[in-house]
Design a protein around this motif. Structure first.
Motif, PDB file in Angstrom:
ATOM      1  N   THR A  99      31.568  41.680  32.642  1.00 52.93           N
ATOM      2  CA  THR A  99      32.005  40.351  33.078  1.00 52.93           C
ATOM      3  C   THR A  99      31.845  39.325  31.959  1.00 52.93           C
TER       4      THR A  99
ATOM      5  N   ARG B  58      36.727  40.789  36.927  1.00 54.36           N
ATOM      6  CA  ARG B  58      36.583  39.827  38.033  1.00 54.36           C
ATOM      7  C   ARG B  58      36.598  40.531  39.387  1.00 54.36           C
TER       8      ARG B  58
ATOM      9  N   SER C 245      33.838  38.337  41.079  1.00 48.36           N
ATOM     10  CA  SER C 245      34.180  37.381  42.138  1.00 48.36           C
ATOM     11  C   SER C 245      34.665  38.130  43.367  1.00 48.36           C
ATOM     12  N   LYS C 246      33.915  38.018  44.451  1.00 45.37           N
ATOM     13  CA  LYS C 246      34.305  38.709  45.689  1.00 45.37           C
ATOM     14  C   LYS C 246      35.563  38.093  46.281  1.00 45.37           C
TER      15      LYS C 246
ATOM     16  N   PHE D 119      38.063  36.871  44.509  1.00 44.24           N
ATOM     17  CA  PHE D 119      39.155  37.447  43.718  1.00 44.24           C
ATOM     18  C   PHE D 119      39.497  38.844  44.233  1.00 44.24           C
TER      19      PHE D 119
ATOM     20  N   ARG E 181      36.810  31.876  52.635  1.00 43.11           N
ATOM     21  CA  ARG E 181      36.095  31.421  51.444  1.00 43.11           C
ATOM     22  C   ARG E 181      35.670  29.968  51.635  1.00 43.11           C
TER      23      ARG E 181
ATOM     24  N   THR F  46      33.387  26.499  49.883  1.00 42.00           N
ATOM     25  CA  THR F  46      32.585  25.811  48.866  1.00 42.00           C
ATOM     26  C   THR F  46      31.678  24.774  49.507  1.00 42.00           C
TER      27      THR F  46
ATOM     28  N   ASP G  31      29.667  34.703  46.214  1.00 43.94           N
ATOM     29  CA  ASP G  31      30.901  35.117  45.558  1.00 43.94           C
ATOM     30  C   ASP G  31      30.649  35.867  44.254  1.00 43.94           C
ATOM     31  N   GLY G  32      29.640  35.418  43.476  1.00 45.86           N
ATOM     32  CA  GLY G  32      29.418  35.992  42.153  1.00 45.86           C
ATOM     33  C   GLY G  32      28.400  37.118  42.139  1.00 45.86           C
TER      34      GLY G  32
ATOM     35  N   SER H  48      26.026  31.920  41.266  1.00 47.38           N
ATOM     36  CA  SER H  48      26.797  32.920  42.022  1.00 47.38           C
ATOM     37  C   SER H  48      27.001  32.477  43.464  1.00 47.38           C
TER      38      SER H  48
END
Length: 422
Positions: free
Chosen positions: A75, A98, A102-103, A105, A122, A124, A145-146, A178
């Motif tokens: 990564t 990715r 990134s989950k 992605f 998703r 934020t 996500d990360g 993440s």
């Protein structure tokens, strides 16, 4: 050939062990390696994520192939840096990595490819995520996500547990940046399987499957870990299911990645849930699993090195792999306290006696040698005691016979690896 393996865990020991058996090999290095890897390769003191130092070493030693074990260097762009220096690297580019980095992605690519998976959303904003959880109900899955070292997923049995996970990940940032984004997903029910495919950007070659044990305690109890054991092949994953996953998930995703201009080369780890409706995608990883890699390598009859080269060179369409008609089972021995706080530098004895048991191979994950030559534990997951046999029962018996010989009072393991199949 001169080969550099990057990493220092049990997966990398298994890769070094397999590569060391290749008649194509001239010299094998591992950075940074561990005490077990030092028995089959020359260990060099370079961190796995020190990309400039790794590339400089590879150039200086005229390395023909870099094999990356963990996801972190990929990564960060290890494969790209190697390519810029004219060095072959087994592993995807930073853009293709990715799929693990990134989950969200992963879900976007899988949806575009039509791969069957869980419903997902998703977020934020933690308040919006919690509102969605209350709307959907439990059980439900919350994911950072990360990258989170395999610990960024919470399978919540209640709405309250899911909301607490969102607070931990997004507000307390227990996994750092993440957790800036979370995914909330449908909780799939069934048996989990790790399936692996070698990819060269356009062609995928099935590599095998294993079943992992993530929970720290017997009966799948306690917190999630990096993996407390695995076995291969899992009886639940039939040849028909393998073909279905290749046709509906792996090949379409490979085509979608190529369409996006980020072809995937390396090993694609397909995390699956085998549900009543069929296999469903949970996640992708862009490297071999740990301890699944150990379970696969002891069953592989073919030379691993040309297979890795074929993936780098786009030649998998004319390649095939042969497997021993064996079952394998890995028992992870960890330091007491893992996955929480644990003592380091405790001494491990009798490993040589354990390795002499027929069908046993002991892979090191977190070990080092003291100045007096004693073997000491340096990590949470420390050993992967691997047994093989004509049946899964025989493989399990061999692995636990070796565990019982190892003298390490400060270590522990699960005593039920393989329970789903047995």
């Amino acid at each position: 050939m001169k080969v550099l393996v990057v990493g220092g865990g049990g997966r990398e020991h298994a890769l070094c062990w397999a590569i060391a058996a290749s008649p194509l090999l001239d010299t094998l290095w591992c950075a940074p390696g561990n005490a077990g890897i030092a028995e089959v390769a020359e260990c060099v003191p370079i961190g796995a994520e020190d990309i400039p130092a790794l590339v400089a070493f590879a150039k200086d030693k005229a390395v023909d192939l870099v094999v990356c074990g963990p996801e972190g260097p990929l990564t960060l762009g290890l494969a790209d840096a190697c390519a810029a220096a004219g060095i072959k690297c087994f592993g995807p580019s930073q853009a293709a990595a990715r799929l693990e980095g990134s989950k969200a992605f992963t879900r976007e690519v899988a949806d575009a490819a039509g791969a069957p998976g869980a419903r997902w959303a998703r977020f934020t904003d933690p308040a919006a995520a919690k509102a969605y959880v209350r709307e959907q109900g439990a059980p439900i899955v919350v994911k950072a996500d990360g990258l989170a070292a395999g610990k960024g997923v919470v399978v919540a049995a209640s709405v309250e547990e899911a909301e607490a996970a969102i607070t931990d990940i997004m507000e307390s940032r227990i996994h750092g940046e993440s957790g800036a984004v979370v995914l909330v997903e449908e909780c799939l029910v069934g048996q989990e399987v790790s399936f692996f495919a070698l990819c060269d950007g356009s062609t995928a070659l099935p590599l095998g499957a294993a079943q992992d044990h993530k929970r720290v305690g017997d009966g799948d109890t306690g917190p999630n870990t990096g993996g407390m054991g695995a076995y291969s092949p899992p009886p639940v994953f039939t040849d028909a299911l393998r073909d279905e996953v290749m046709a509906r998930t792996v090949n379409p995703v490979l085509a979608e990645m190529a369409r996006r201009g980020t072809p995937f080369r390396g090993v694609l780890f397909v995390g699956l849930m085998i549900t009543a409706e069929g296999p469903r995608l949970i996640e992708f990883n862009v490297r071999f699993g740990d301890p699944e890699c150990q379970a696969l390598m002891v069953r592989l009859r073919s030379d691993l090195l040309p297979a890795l080269l074929a993936a780098c060179d786009g030649e998998l369409a004319s390649f095939d792999l042969r497997w021993e008609k064996l079952h394998s089972l890995v028992v992870v021995m960890a330091a007491k306290g893992y996955p929480g706080a644990y003592a380091k530098c405790t001494e491990i004895r009798s490993l040589e006696r354990a390795a002499q048991i027929p069908g046993v191979q002991v892979f090191h994950a977190g070990t080092a040698r003291r100045e007096d030559g004693a073997l000491v534990a340096t990590g949470g997951r420390v050993l992967g005691v691997t047994g093989t046999g004509a049946t899964l029962e025989q493989a399990q018996a061999a692995a636990y016979a070796a565990v019982d010989v190892i003298d390490w009072p400060e270590g522990f393991c699960r005593r039920d690896i393989g329970w789903r199949a047995l």
